[in-house]
Design a protein around this motif. Sequence first.
Motif, PDB file in Angstrom:
ATOM      1  N   CYS A  95      -3.233  -6.482   8.824  1.00 30.03           N
ATOM      2  CA  CYS A  95      -4.296  -6.891   9.754  1.00 30.03           C
ATOM      3  C   CYS A  95      -4.588  -5.810  10.794  1.00 30.03           C
ATOM      4  N   VAL A 137       0.156 -12.591  11.117  1.00 30.76           N
ATOM      5  CA  VAL A 137      -1.107 -11.863  11.330  1.00 30.76           C
ATOM      6  C   VAL A 137      -0.792 -10.525  12.014  1.00 30.76           C
ATOM      7  N   GLY A 164     -10.944 -14.720   2.352  1.00 31.71           N
ATOM      8  CA  GLY A 164     -10.348 -13.375   2.346  1.00 31.71           C
ATOM      9  C   GLY A 164     -10.639 -12.626   3.633  1.00 31.71           C
ATOM     10  N   GLU A 169      -4.553 -15.568   2.288  1.00 34.17           N
ATOM     11  CA  GLU A 169      -3.617 -15.857   3.385  1.00 34.17           C
ATOM     12  C   GLU A 169      -2.372 -16.639   2.977  1.00 34.17           C
ATOM     13  N   PRO A 179      -1.531 -11.027   4.421  1.00 30.02           N
ATOM     14  CA  PRO A 179      -0.618 -10.643   5.504  1.00 30.02           C
ATOM     15  C   PRO A 179       0.860 -10.724   5.102  1.00 30.02           C
TER      16      PRO A 179
HETATM   17  S1  SF4 Z   1      -4.697 -12.712   8.383  1.00 33.81           S
HETATM   18 FE1  SF4 Z   1      -4.894 -10.460   8.403  1.00 33.81          FE
HETATM   19  S2  SF4 Z   1      -5.372  -9.882   6.284  1.00 33.81           S
HETATM   20 FE2  SF4 Z   1      -5.812 -12.086   6.526  1.00 33.81          FE
HETATM   21  S3  SF4 Z   1      -7.986 -12.216   7.086  1.00 33.81           S
HETATM   22 FE3  SF4 Z   1      -6.829 -12.214   9.006  1.00 33.81          FE
HETATM   23  S4  SF4 Z   1      -6.777 -10.049   9.572  1.00 33.81           S
HETATM   24 FE4  SF4 Z   1      -7.327 -10.089   7.406  1.00 33.81          FE
END
Ligand code: SF4
Length: 290
Positions: free
Chosen positions: A220, A216, A166, A268, A211
């Motif tokens: 994010c 990403v 996560g 993800e 996301p």
């Molecule tokens: S893809 Fe985005 S939501 Fe997922 S861990 Fe990385 S920064 Fe966080």
Amino acid sequence: MYTSAKSMMDACKEQNKTIYELQLQEEMEAGELSKDDVYDYLRKTYEIMKKSATAGLDTPIMSMSGMTGENAYKVNEYAKNGNPVSGALITKAMARALSTSEVNASMGRIVAAPTAGASGILPATLVTMQDEFDYSDEEIFNALLTASAVGEIIAVNATISGAEGGCQAECGAAAAMAAAAIIELRGGSINDIFTAASFALKNIMGLICDPVCGLVEYPCNLRNASGVVNAIISADLTLAGVEALIPFDETVGAMGNVGKELPVSLKETAIGGIAGTETAQRLYEEFLDK
Ligand code: SF4
């Protein structure tokens, strides 16, 4: 390699060294490098960080997908011309975090510290600290070494992958590294370094990775902005004397366990959380049609 805060703190005590001195020694031995080699590498790393943290402040940057962007510019303008509730330091730090996040989403060059998704937090923290308090480059490099020691312990004992644990593992780890770097710069103790890092992890324990469209970008970018704030407040809470009831090593273990217990939809896969909302699903359909 030091695999726990406890072993690192014990080694610091036995050898009468700081965390960054131990980490420097580790880097030199692992890479068969001289001290100058390591500092040259840190210099190049910090140069990339500075560029990414400032690129979007005066020139708006859109992501490759066109879905997000230009927020670093907006927040920087707000910091300059507005009357930000959170103050200029915090607002400028958020703009810098967004800048690197936008450079990443536009396929520019970033330092994945510890990952591309969370790449805005540590650079924004270091650049802000240097800008506000005039730390020398060498002090920043030492803070980078301290941050890397913290990141390494998290990676070994839990994870720094959003797909595995996560967003707590990405933006949480980055904020923990950045909080440790701030304490290093402020001259806090070795115990303070791990206390601040543990606060940053506790503050976002359980944060999912969701996301939109699997890109990403969003949320994010918001989490990079909040991640730098998390780092700053974690450091200040520590420096104010707030104690870590639960030590860093146990916090890292808890973060790893929470990551394992998160369902696949929140790691993800772009199925749950913000990625699972009606709007996100519509954006995904539009993205596929492009
Ligand atoms: S893809 Fe985005 S939501 Fe997922 S861990 Fe990385 S920064 Fe966080």
